[in-house]
Design an enzyme around this catalytic site. Sequence first.
Site, PDB file in Angstrom:
ATOM      1  CE  LYS A   1      -2.264  -1.149   3.778  1.00  0.00           C
ATOM      2  NZ  LYS A   1      -1.561  -2.430   4.038  1.00  0.00           N
TER       3      LYS A   1
ATOM      4  NE  ARG B   1      -4.350  -1.640   9.971  1.00  0.00           N
ATOM      5  CZ  ARG B   1      -3.281  -1.060   9.421  1.00  0.00           C
ATOM      6  NH1 ARG B   1      -3.343   0.152   8.922  1.00  0.00           N
ATOM      7  NH2 ARG B   1      -2.153  -1.717   9.374  1.00  0.00           N
TER       8      ARG B   1
ATOM      9  NE  ARG C   1       7.300  -2.584   6.179  1.00  0.00           N
ATOM     10  CZ  ARG C   1       5.966  -2.574   6.249  1.00  0.00           C
ATOM     11  NH1 ARG C   1       5.256  -1.969   5.314  1.00  0.00           N
ATOM     12  NH2 ARG C   1       5.345  -3.189   7.237  1.00  0.00           N
TER      13      ARG C   1
ATOM     14  NE  ARG D   1       6.361  -0.398  10.224  1.00  0.00           N
ATOM     15  CZ  ARG D   1       5.185  -0.413   9.612  1.00  0.00           C
ATOM     16  NH1 ARG D   1       5.053   0.126   8.409  1.00  0.00           N
ATOM     17  NH2 ARG D   1       4.140  -0.961  10.182  1.00  0.00           N
TER      18      ARG D   1
ATOM     19  NE  ARG E   1       1.975  -4.894  11.359  1.00  0.00           N
ATOM     20  CZ  ARG E   1       2.974  -4.417  10.619  1.00  0.00           C
ATOM     21  NH1 ARG E   1       4.200  -4.869  10.777  1.00  0.00           N
ATOM     22  NH2 ARG E   1       2.742  -3.496   9.720  1.00  0.00           N
TER      23      ARG E   1
END
Length: 216
Positions: free
Chosen positions: A13, A86, A125, A158, A169
């Site tokens: 996203k 969400r 990431r 992160r 998650r």
Amino acid sequence: MRLILLGPPGAGKGTQCKRIIDKYHIAHLSSGDILRAERAAGSDLGKKAQGYMDSGALVPDNLIIDMMVKAMTGASQGYVLDGFPRTTVQAEGLDKALAKAGEKINAIVNLIVDDALILPRMTGRRSCPKCGAVYHILTLKPKVEGKCDKGCGDLVQRADDTPEVVGNRLKTYHQQTAAVVGYYKSKGAVILDIDAAQEIDQVTKAVFQKLDNLNK
Ligand code: ADP
Ligand code: AMP
């Protein structure tokens, strides 16, 4: 143009939003980025959000709705919402705010990707804490390892991109967020389904094609 980008964590996203805002000159309103900025600033909201974020749970709906409606109010040129709504409660809160402002969402871009692809995307990431640019150690390498291409300095991993938190998650996504697509379907919204398992540039091409066709 006002857009919503939906998809599981790690779907791409943020990556696609950066390209959408460059092409269509709209604002990128990422609930995750705004929350991380609130935490970095040590605000009340940031302090309230941190426990939820670190465990991979959702921050309470009322906090998020207020935060995002405020962000939307400042984006008169249009925006793409990333990571919000969400939950269906957040979607209803968004609908109410839009009705009050006399505004509408033009389309929902729905990034579809299998869970099996998510873990390697998220654990690989790397993000720039200064400009928000997102890289991947294998699929989107920075020019110099560990450094942002824009000269900001060191990239970081992160804290919620560890395998354990990513697992939480994904669970949260399936339990609370996946239903948001159904919510918009039931309202007859324009939903642009995109195969987000493709390479990053292919996904961008598919997104641009569908967005360019919107007004034809
Ligand atoms: P989200 O905002 O949905 O959580 P990101 O845009 O931050 O996801 O992407 C998560 C990670 O996966 C990043 O490291 C990004 O470079 C990488 N990525 C994004 N899209 C793809 C793709 N289509 N193929 C492979 N890797 C991708
Ligand atoms: P993201 O950057 O979108 O992956 O979001 C990181 C974390 O911020 C999530 O795991 C949640 O804890 C929190 N968060 C972001 N957006 C929302 C939202 N719309 N509702 C609730 N929590 C959110």
